[in-house]
Write an enzyme that holds these catalytic residues in place. Structure first.
Site, mmCIF file in Angstrom:
data_model
loop_
_atom_site.group_PDB
_atom_site.id
_atom_site.type_symbol
_atom_site.label_atom_id
_atom_site.label_comp_id
_atom_site.label_asym_id
_atom_site.label_seq_id
_atom_site.Cartn_x
_atom_site.Cartn_y
_atom_site.Cartn_z
ATOM 1 N N ARG A 73 0.834 -1.194 0.000
ATOM 2 C CA ARG A 73 0.000 0.000 0.000
ATOM 3 C C ARG A 73 0.873 1.250 0.000
ATOM 4 O O ARG A 73 1.961 1.271 0.591
ATOM 5 C CB ARG A 73 -0.912 0.012 1.231
ATOM 6 C CG ARG A 73 -1.668 -1.283 1.426
ATOM 7 C CD ARG A 73 -2.863 -1.134 2.331
ATOM 8 N NE ARG A 73 -2.525 -0.717 3.695
ATOM 9 C CZ ARG A 73 -3.444 -0.572 4.657
ATOM 10 N NH1 ARG A 73 -4.723 -0.783 4.384
ATOM 11 N NH2 ARG A 73 -3.097 -0.222 5.869
ATOM 12 N N ASP A 89 -10.078 4.282 13.757
ATOM 13 C CA ASP A 89 -8.734 3.852 13.381
ATOM 14 C C ASP A 89 -8.634 3.571 11.890
ATOM 15 O O ASP A 89 -7.533 3.300 11.383
ATOM 16 C CB ASP A 89 -8.305 2.621 14.186
ATOM 17 C CG ASP A 89 -9.272 1.460 14.045
ATOM 18 O OD1 ASP A 89 -10.426 1.614 14.475
ATOM 19 O OD2 ASP A 89 -8.884 0.409 13.498
#
Length: 502
Positions: A183, A259
């Site tokens: 990522r 989160d």
């Protein structure tokens, strides 16, 4: 032949990572290497993501590429770490969390600035909470395709460079195989990163983190009279715009815990996501969301709530709670409403703004809701229709849109109203239709499309993933040879569900 000026890294040995987050004090992270992935192989790679890094796309097929992005060997300058953060999950304080299966390697300088490189599924960390730290092929393919699809749709998002697989077994609901997805983001700092220090009354660390985000990602905010207040306003505005993009494109995140909310206003952490097909404002894309907290219609409201949680965390740096609330109340709704109207006008081919546009858009959503109409197919079909049509030919010409509805008179009434709106602004068909096709995708990552590619990949054939990526990276093109990927779900896929394990 000269190399492209955008290529900065022509060999894997030439990669030199720098560090940003790793320079924060030790309390912010735990340094540890990834766990090697046995016999890794390439499942898929994104040439568009490679271009962001200035990476020669030919390197994706280099034999050493899988080992590098499985975490089996590290590029020079890498300082792998797992970050700590906390958060609210499904509206309940969950306490300390953290990168339970992700390793941040460092940063690579791309043409537009540094990109953090993170391996998801690269083994356990101190924040794994007794889990194995691995990702599976299924979820890794889904995240890879969704990241690149959202970017191509113009939605702010983290990116995905590649998926590397292994035949190593991983136990979930059933036995699956392991994978690592690489990522990319300018920063992976989350709302929960700030909650963590606020929960422990650690104002110094809170300030260090805020300064890190401002200095590295939002340096213009340093000139503001109150930089921390300016940071909150920036996050609230960008989050509002992000929610507008989600709602307009029909994207559902599925697990909007604090989160999983990016401090940069990016779509972060693709798990049980979905793209709207048969329209239902109450659709719950996450099978684990038993109360419907994160259903499609609730996403802007949840983001608003999450911003209040972030504001509470930042209040020690900003000052009075009333000021924090005012910042969020001023920035988020205005940003959401302005961007949502802008996006919906574009989807409808409206070149000007009128006071009754909200009423027109609401009437359309009511029609779509009543008919459970295929959301992307409707707007793509609308993009082909002329602005004027003779009464005798209307049913034939409008059939591609009318036939999506059981309530054809209701569709006719909307199309009449829409055409009157086009006429009022002197719309020119060719220009409008081209503009509409450029914002109304033919292809989105339908659940059945992802599932078909995953099933093929499980048999060792990654051609389906490559085909789907071809559509998704150019979602507004026709791709006539791949048109079946724009179809509603086949019978075998009507019962597909995704959950937090996805």
């Amino acid at each position: 032949m000269a190399s492209s000026p955008h290529i900065r890294y022509g060999s894997l040995d030439g990669l030199r990572l720098s560090t940003g987050f790793a320079r924060l004090p030790a309390a912010f992270h735990t340094r540890l290497p990834p766990t090697p992935l046995p016999e890794p192989y390439l499942v898929a790679g994104s040439v568009d993501a490679a271009a962001l890094l200035g990476l020669d796309p030919a390197l994706i097929d280099h034999p050493d590429f899988p080992a590098l992005f499985a975490g089996n060997r590290l590029p020079e300058g890498a300082e792998p770490l797992a970050a700590v953060y906390s958060g609210h999950q499904f509206g309940v304080w969950a306490g300390q969390l953290g990168d339970g299966r992700a390793h941040l390697l460092g940063e690579l300088d791309g043409a537009d600035g540094p990109w953090e490189i993170q391996l998801k599924g690269a083994g356990p960390t101190p924040y794994s909470r007794f889990a194995d730290g691995r990702a599976v092929l299924r979820s890794s393919i889904r995240e890879f395709l969704a990241s690149e699809a959202m970017a191509a749709l113009g939605v702010p998002t983290t990116r995905a460079l590649c998926v590397v697989g292994s035949d190593t077994p991983v136990q979930r609901e059933t036995q699956e195989t392991a994978a690592v997805v690489t990522r990319l983001a300018p920063s992976f700092v989350r709302f929960g990163s700030f909650e963590h220090w606020h929960a422990h009354d650690r104002t110094d660390e809170l300030r260090i983190l805020a300064d890190h985000v401002i200095d590295r990602c939002r340096p213009a905010l340093r000139e503001a009279a109150q930089p921390y207040a300016a940071l909150l306003r920036d996050v609230a505005q960008r989050t509002g715009e992000l929610m507008a993009h989600w709602q307009a494109v029909g994207f559902m995140h599925g697990v909007m815990n604090t989160d999983n909310m990016s401090i940069l206003g990016l779509t972060l952490d693709y798990g049980p996501f979905g793209f709207m097909e048969a329209f239902d404002a109450g659709h719950i894309c996450n099978h684990s969301d038993h109360t419907g907290r994160y259903q499609y219609r609730a996403q802007p409201r949840v983001a608003y709530w999450n911003l209040y949680v972030l504001g509470d965390a930042l209040s020690a740096l900003i000052g009075r709670p009333e000021e924090v609330k005012t910042i969020i109340d001023e920035a988020f709704p205005a940003a959401f409403e302005a961007r949502f109207l802008q996006l919906m006008r574009a989807k409808l081919g409206l070149a000007t703004a009128r006071a009754d546009d909200t009423e027109l858009i609401n009437a359309l959503f009511g029609l779509l809701q009543a008919g459970r109409t295929d959301y992307p197919a409707f707007f793509r079909g609308l993009s082909q229709l002329p602005g004027t049509v003779e009464t005798a030919a209307r049913r034939r010409i409008d059939a591609p849109v009318r036939d999506l509805f059981a309530d054809r008179p209701g569709c006719d009434a909307f199309l009449t109203r829409w055409r009157a709106r086009l006429a009022a602004e002197g719309s020119v068909d060719a220009e409008r239709q081209a503009a509409m096709r450029a914002v109304n995708p033919k292809y989105v990552l339908r659940n059945w499309v992802a599932e078909a590619a995953i099933r093929q990949a499980r048999e060792g054939d990654f051609g389906g993933v490559a085909e789907v990526l071809t559509c998704l990276r150019r979602p507004f093109d026709e791709h006539p040879q791949l048109a079946h990927y724009a179809a509603p779900p086949p019978d075998w896929a009507t019962g597909l569900t995704v959950s937090c394990s996805s």
